[in-house]
Structure formats: structure tokens, C-alpha cells
Design a protein around this motif. Sequence first.
Motif, PDB file in Angstrom:
ATOM      1  N   LYS A  31       0.890  -1.037   0.000  1.00  0.00           N
ATOM      2  CA  LYS A  31       0.048  -0.137   0.045  1.00  0.00           C
ATOM      3  C   LYS A  31       0.845   1.332  -0.059  1.00  0.00           C
ATOM      4  O   LYS A  31       0.525   2.219  -0.608  1.00  0.00           O
ATOM      5  CB  LYS A  31      -0.944  -0.091   1.214  1.00  0.00           C
ATOM      6  CG  LYS A  31      -2.056  -0.977   1.150  1.00  0.00           C
ATOM      7  CD  LYS A  31      -2.926  -0.821   2.351  1.00  0.00           C
ATOM      8  CE  LYS A  31      -3.949  -2.146   2.438  1.00  0.00           C
ATOM      9  NZ  LYS A  31      -4.592  -2.235   3.632  1.00  0.00           N
ATOM     10  N   LEU A  32       1.924   1.245   0.796  1.00  0.00           N
ATOM     11  CA  LEU A  32       2.752   2.452   0.707  1.00  0.00           C
ATOM     12  C   LEU A  32       3.512   2.571  -0.552  1.00  0.00           C
ATOM     13  O   LEU A  32       3.431   3.718  -1.078  1.00  0.00           O
ATOM     14  CB  LEU A  32       3.890   2.145   1.919  1.00  0.00           C
ATOM     15  CG  LEU A  32       3.713   2.459   3.350  1.00  0.00           C
ATOM     16  CD1 LEU A  32       4.846   2.082   4.188  1.00  0.00           C
ATOM     17  CD2 LEU A  32       2.906   3.740   3.705  1.00  0.00           C
ATOM     18  N   GLN A  33       3.915   1.572  -1.297  1.00  0.00           N
ATOM     19  CA  GLN A  33       4.678   1.587  -2.611  1.00  0.00           C
ATOM     20  C   GLN A  33       3.532   2.349  -3.535  1.00  0.00           C
ATOM     21  O   GLN A  33       4.094   3.124  -4.267  1.00  0.00           O
ATOM     22  CB  GLN A  33       4.940   0.019  -2.841  1.00  0.00           C
ATOM     23  CG  GLN A  33       5.753   0.264  -4.058  1.00  0.00           C
ATOM     24  CD  GLN A  33       5.899  -1.244  -4.703  1.00  0.00           C
ATOM     25  OE1 GLN A  33       4.835  -2.036  -4.862  1.00  0.00           O
ATOM     26  NE2 GLN A  33       7.034  -1.829  -4.839  1.00  0.00           N
ATOM     27  N   TYR A  52      10.882  10.760   6.581  1.00  0.00           N
ATOM     28  CA  TYR A  52      10.331   9.311   7.161  1.00  0.00           C
ATOM     29  C   TYR A  52       9.396   8.867   6.121  1.00  0.00           C
ATOM     30  O   TYR A  52       9.303   7.536   6.096  1.00  0.00           O
ATOM     31  CB  TYR A  52       9.809   9.532   8.622  1.00  0.00           C
ATOM     32  CG  TYR A  52      10.688   9.280   9.718  1.00  0.00           C
ATOM     33  CD1 TYR A  52      10.960   8.312  10.026  1.00  0.00           C
ATOM     34  CD2 TYR A  52      11.062  10.364  10.222  1.00  0.00           C
ATOM     35  CE1 TYR A  52      11.955   7.922  11.191  1.00  0.00           C
ATOM     36  CE2 TYR A  52      11.924  10.314  11.390  1.00  0.00           C
ATOM     37  CZ  TYR A  52      12.476   9.070  11.864  1.00  0.00           C
ATOM     38  OH  TYR A  52      13.289   9.020  12.823  1.00  0.00           O
ATOM     39  N   LEU A  53       8.686   9.757   5.439  1.00  0.00           N
ATOM     40  CA  LEU A  53       7.796   9.102   4.436  1.00  0.00           C
ATOM     41  C   LEU A  53       8.857   8.317   3.168  1.00  0.00           C
ATOM     42  O   LEU A  53       8.400   7.290   2.749  1.00  0.00           O
ATOM     43  CB  LEU A  53       7.022  10.399   3.697  1.00  0.00           C
ATOM     44  CG  LEU A  53       6.010  10.777   4.515  1.00  0.00           C
ATOM     45  CD1 LEU A  53       5.318  11.992   3.819  1.00  0.00           C
ATOM     46  CD2 LEU A  53       4.598   9.769   4.888  1.00  0.00           C
ATOM     47  N   GLY A  57       9.039   4.072   2.355  1.00  0.00           N
ATOM     48  CA  GLY A  57       8.855   3.625   0.951  1.00  0.00           C
ATOM     49  C   GLY A  57       7.459   4.140   0.494  1.00  0.00           C
ATOM     50  O   GLY A  57       7.021   3.399  -0.347  1.00  0.00           O
ATOM     51  N   VAL A  58       7.133   5.202   0.670  1.00  0.00           N
ATOM     52  CA  VAL A  58       5.935   5.755   0.196  1.00  0.00           C
ATOM     53  C   VAL A  58       6.367   6.085  -1.460  1.00  0.00           C
ATOM     54  O   VAL A  58       7.425   6.559  -1.621  1.00  0.00           O
ATOM     55  CB  VAL A  58       5.371   7.222   0.804  1.00  0.00           C
ATOM     56  CG1 VAL A  58       4.411   7.811   0.114  1.00  0.00           C
ATOM     57  CG2 VAL A  58       4.948   6.669   2.096  1.00  0.00           C
ATOM     58  N   GLY A  59       5.689   5.696  -2.562  1.00  0.00           N
ATOM     59  CA  GLY A  59       5.949   5.182  -3.705  1.00  0.00           C
ATOM     60  C   GLY A  59       6.121   6.821  -4.269  1.00  0.00           C
ATOM     61  O   GLY A  59       7.116   6.646  -5.137  1.00  0.00           O
ATOM     62  N   ARG A  60       5.503   7.716  -4.163  1.00  0.00           N
ATOM     63  CA  ARG A  60       5.503   8.811  -4.784  1.00  0.00           C
ATOM     64  C   ARG A  60       5.323   9.994  -3.813  1.00  0.00           C
ATOM     65  O   ARG A  60       4.512  10.225  -3.179  1.00  0.00           O
ATOM     66  CB  ARG A  60       4.459   8.969  -5.937  1.00  0.00           C
ATOM     67  CG  ARG A  60       4.460  10.331  -6.469  1.00  0.00           C
ATOM     68  CD  ARG A  60       3.494  10.153  -7.641  1.00  0.00           C
ATOM     69  NE  ARG A  60       3.533  11.437  -8.351  1.00  0.00           N
ATOM     70  CZ  ARG A  60       2.410  12.134  -9.014  1.00  0.00           C
ATOM     71  NH1 ARG A  60       1.252  11.449  -8.981  1.00  0.00           N
ATOM     72  NH2 ARG A  60       2.335  13.221  -9.744  1.00  0.00           N
ATOM     73  N   LEU A  61       6.367  11.088  -3.572  1.00  0.00           N
ATOM     74  CA  LEU A  61       6.393  12.107  -2.762  1.00  0.00           C
ATOM     75  C   LEU A  61       6.290  13.496  -3.834  1.00  0.00           C
ATOM     76  O   LEU A  61       7.162  13.523  -4.752  1.00  0.00           O
ATOM     77  CB  LEU A  61       7.344  12.386  -1.973  1.00  0.00           C
ATOM     78  CG  LEU A  61       7.562  11.229  -1.006  1.00  0.00           C
ATOM     79  CD1 LEU A  61       8.822  11.280  -0.224  1.00  0.00           C
ATOM     80  CD2 LEU A  61       6.309  11.420   0.022  1.00  0.00           C
ATOM     81  N   GLY A  62       5.309  14.253  -3.322  1.00  0.00           N
ATOM     82  CA  GLY A  62       5.482  15.491  -4.031  1.00  0.00           C
ATOM     83  C   GLY A  62       6.070  16.836  -3.067  1.00  0.00           C
ATOM     84  O   GLY A  62       5.496  16.776  -1.853  1.00  0.00           O
ATOM     85  N   ILE A 104      12.162   5.839  -4.933  1.00  0.00           N
ATOM     86  CA  ILE A 104      10.764   6.449  -4.977  1.00  0.00           C
ATOM     87  C   ILE A 104      10.654   7.587  -6.032  1.00  0.00           C
ATOM     88  O   ILE A 104      11.772   8.054  -6.487  1.00  0.00           O
ATOM     89  CB  ILE A 104      10.371   7.096  -3.671  1.00  0.00           C
ATOM     90  CG1 ILE A 104      11.301   7.951  -2.963  1.00  0.00           C
ATOM     91  CG2 ILE A 104      10.058   5.733  -2.804  1.00  0.00           C
ATOM     92  CD1 ILE A 104      10.888   8.495  -1.714  1.00  0.00           C
ATOM     93  N   LYS A 105       9.639   7.799  -6.280  1.00  0.00           N
ATOM     94  CA  LYS A 105       9.336   9.091  -7.400  1.00  0.00           C
ATOM     95  C   LYS A 105       9.243  10.349  -6.522  1.00  0.00           C
ATOM     96  O   LYS A 105       8.364  10.307  -5.579  1.00  0.00           O
ATOM     97  CB  LYS A 105       8.186   8.665  -8.205  1.00  0.00           C
ATOM     98  CG  LYS A 105       7.958   9.814  -9.271  1.00  0.00           C
ATOM     99  CD  LYS A 105       6.752   9.343 -10.278  1.00  0.00           C
ATOM    100  CE  LYS A 105       6.420  10.253 -11.381  1.00  0.00           C
ATOM    101  NZ  LYS A 105       6.492  11.689 -11.175  1.00  0.00           N
TER     102      LYS A 105
END
Length: 402
Positions: A31-33, A52-53, A57-62, A104-105
Motif C-alpha cells: 500500500k505504501l509503495q 520518514y515518508l 517507502g511511500v511510492g511517490r512524494l510531491g 521512490i518518485k
Amino acid sequence: MDKGDKLPLEDYKRYGRQMILEGFGLSGQLKLQKASVVVVGAGGLGCPALQYLAAAGVGRLGIIDHDVVETSNLQRQILHNEQTVGMHKTESAAQAVRKINSRIKVDVITEPLSSLNATRVLQDYDIILDCTDNTPTRYLLSDTAVALGKPLVSGAAQRFHGQLCVYNLGPDGLCLRCLFPRPPTQTGTCEETGILGAVTGVIGNLQALEAIKIITGLHEKEPSMLIFSALGSPPFRSIKLGSKKPTCPACGKEGKKIGEIHEFDYVQFCGGPAPDWETQGLTDSEPGFRISVKELHNRLEGGDRLNVIDVRPRTEFGICQLPGSINVPLGELTANPSTYLPEDDKIETFIVCRLGNDSQIAAETLRSLDKDSPGTNKRTIKDVIGGLRAWSKDVDENFPVY
Ligand SMILES: Nc1ncnc2c1ncn2[C@@H]1O[C@H](COP(=O)(O)OP(=O)(O)OP(=O)(O)O)[C@@H](O)[C@H]1O
């Protein structure tokens, strides 16, 4: 999670410590990915949140911010460093985040978020983090989160204190306007009030944690506000907030539509911007009530006998002060103003503070004494335009800026 959903082999090792947690598992990591989180403000709150995000492993960060890194940011904005001073905060933060997790993106959005671009910029993300420092942006983010139907994890920190709240979570989740239909009294920025860096670390980390909990389904269903005080005992308190208000002008039945956000003047709604004397270029002495730092400098160099009162708090006076100035914190001066005027009414009084705002209040308070005593000679009482910040810019570049 589809049967057969898998992570790349190296991710089992990388994220194993969180995947073995009860309720998290492989499905939590997947889900994080697949999730995307946008962090508005890459400052004191945004930096630890992003850190920390990314690590989780959160897949995409803006990353949204329009500002550049300054030396005074380094005490708390921990993704930036001495080499990135002068760089856009978005680029500096993205650089650091990519070093933490290259897979990650990361989207870099170097523009101020406003009612004109908010829906376009935020619509692509699952969760919005409010890591900004001003009330107009907070209302804009709340209204936009409502209009787009996305959870908003809002953080705030000042001095030794912080606050965390999750808005618009699920169909019953309340929004900022449910709690505060009108903007609360503005309390000043970190620049004005001070901030302990680790306090922003606490709240920024909690914002990341809330986002991770929402993505993985581990979050509380009933919203609450968390209040933190580094000096409190205990330091954390939590207040249950209930559900959204049917009469709320944003998320209630008659709530705003996306088109209306474009037309709403958030700055005016929140009482307009605070005056910034430096940007208004008020560097020369105005007749009557004000004096420029250059003129004050000339007067001090000329050996004139002057009464220079510095109205900053004692802690700040201890950091640096003008030669010959005396320290009377604003609260003490306004409580008992007559004590601080010289008996000889020919001695001129000049009031100085850090940025040039409090000194105006102090000068006005002292001048009102003369108004209340008809028949006495009018004294000269002036505030110093731009305060000590202007002094270090225009008179003495070696005078500390803090
Ligand atoms: N509308 C907005 N759009 C984009 N970024 C914003 C907006 N409002 C605030 N920010 C950013 O949010 C961040 C808030 O972080 P913080 O208060 O720690 O930083 P700061 O403004 O650099 O601090 P200081 O008050 O010490 O100068 C800032 O980097 C600021 O540029």
C-alpha cells in the motif's frame, strides 16, 4: 492486495522491520509503495515528514515550496545543509530524499500554492500534508482537501509547542472550518516568536506517521487533535473532535465547490499580510515619529545624550544589543510607561526592537503620556524603522542577525 502481489526482492530486507509488525505485513508495504503523498512546505515540519515518508517507502512524494534555503533554516529544516543555502528548498529537499531512497518518485513543485493552482497541483496525490506556516494557506489547503475528497494531515509548531490534526478523513471527517469558521488570531511566524528545532521534528514526524497509518489502514477512525508542549508534564494531550458540522461553509451541505476556491481571497479572509517594513522600503526617517537606523547611528556617533530603549525580551537582549541601550521588555514598558522616560524632557527617546514592529507600539504608548498631560513639553519619542534587522543591513554588517 491481489494474490501474487510481490515486492522487489531487496525490499523484503529493506522494509522487513516494519513489515513484521502486527497489522502491517506485506500488504501494508505494498500500500505504501502504491501511495502518493504531497508535502506542502519543505521547512521545519516538511523536512522530517519527508524524511520518514521516503524511508518508509511511500511510492511517490510531491514537494511544494517557493522559498530558498537560508542559514537560519538549518537549525530545524534538517534536509537542507550548508551546501544548499541559496538553493530552492524543493530541490534541496528532493536531493536529500533521493539519497535516502533512490527508488521512490519525487516531484518538485517550486511555486507558491495559491487558490489558482491548488486543485490542479494537489489532485494527483492520495494524502496532503500541511507543513506551512501561515493561516491563508491552511484554509486554502483545508478547502481544497474537502473539494478533492482527500485527507489533510495538518501540523503546526511554534516556540516549545506543536499541534497535529487530521482533517477530512472519510465521509464524516471534519475540516478546519468546522473547528474555526473564522481564522484564529494570528500568532506570528517562527521568525518572530522563535522555535526549538526538535519541536518541529516531533510534529513533522507525527505527520509522517499519521500519513503512513492512513495509507496502511492503522489510523484512528475518530478524529482528535494532538497538542504537544516540550515543557509540559505530560508533554502530550489529545482532544476528541467529533464529526463534521452540517452547517460548515466548506464541508457542510452548502460547501464550496472547486470553482469557488479559485475566486476566494484567502489572504483577505485571514486579515491581510502582516506589514513588512523592510519590503516596503521604509529606510528613511519619517518626519515626527520615526527614525532610520542610519540617522540613529549618526546621532550615537555624534555623542548626543540619548535614551535608547530596547523592548525585546531579556533573552534576546542577551544575544546582542546596541551600545548604551537599556532593556525594557515591551510588556513591562506598556504596564508602567512613565518609569522609562528621562526626567529631563529634552533628552530624546528612541525605541528599538528586532524587526521594527513592537517598537512602534512602545513609542505610541510613551507618546500617549504626553497627550494625557497637557501643559508639559512634548518630548521626542521615535521608533527605529526596521529595528536591529535594519541595523545589521544598513549600519553594521557584523551585527548579529538572528
Ligand atoms: N502557499 C505556500 N506555498 C508554498 N510554500 C509555502 C506556502 N506557505 C508557506 N510555505 C512554505 O512553508 C514552509 C514553512 O516552514 P517554516 O516555517 O519552518 O520555514 P520558514 O518560513 O523558512 O521559517 P522562518 O519563519 O524562520 O523564516 C516555508 O518553507 C514556506 O516557504
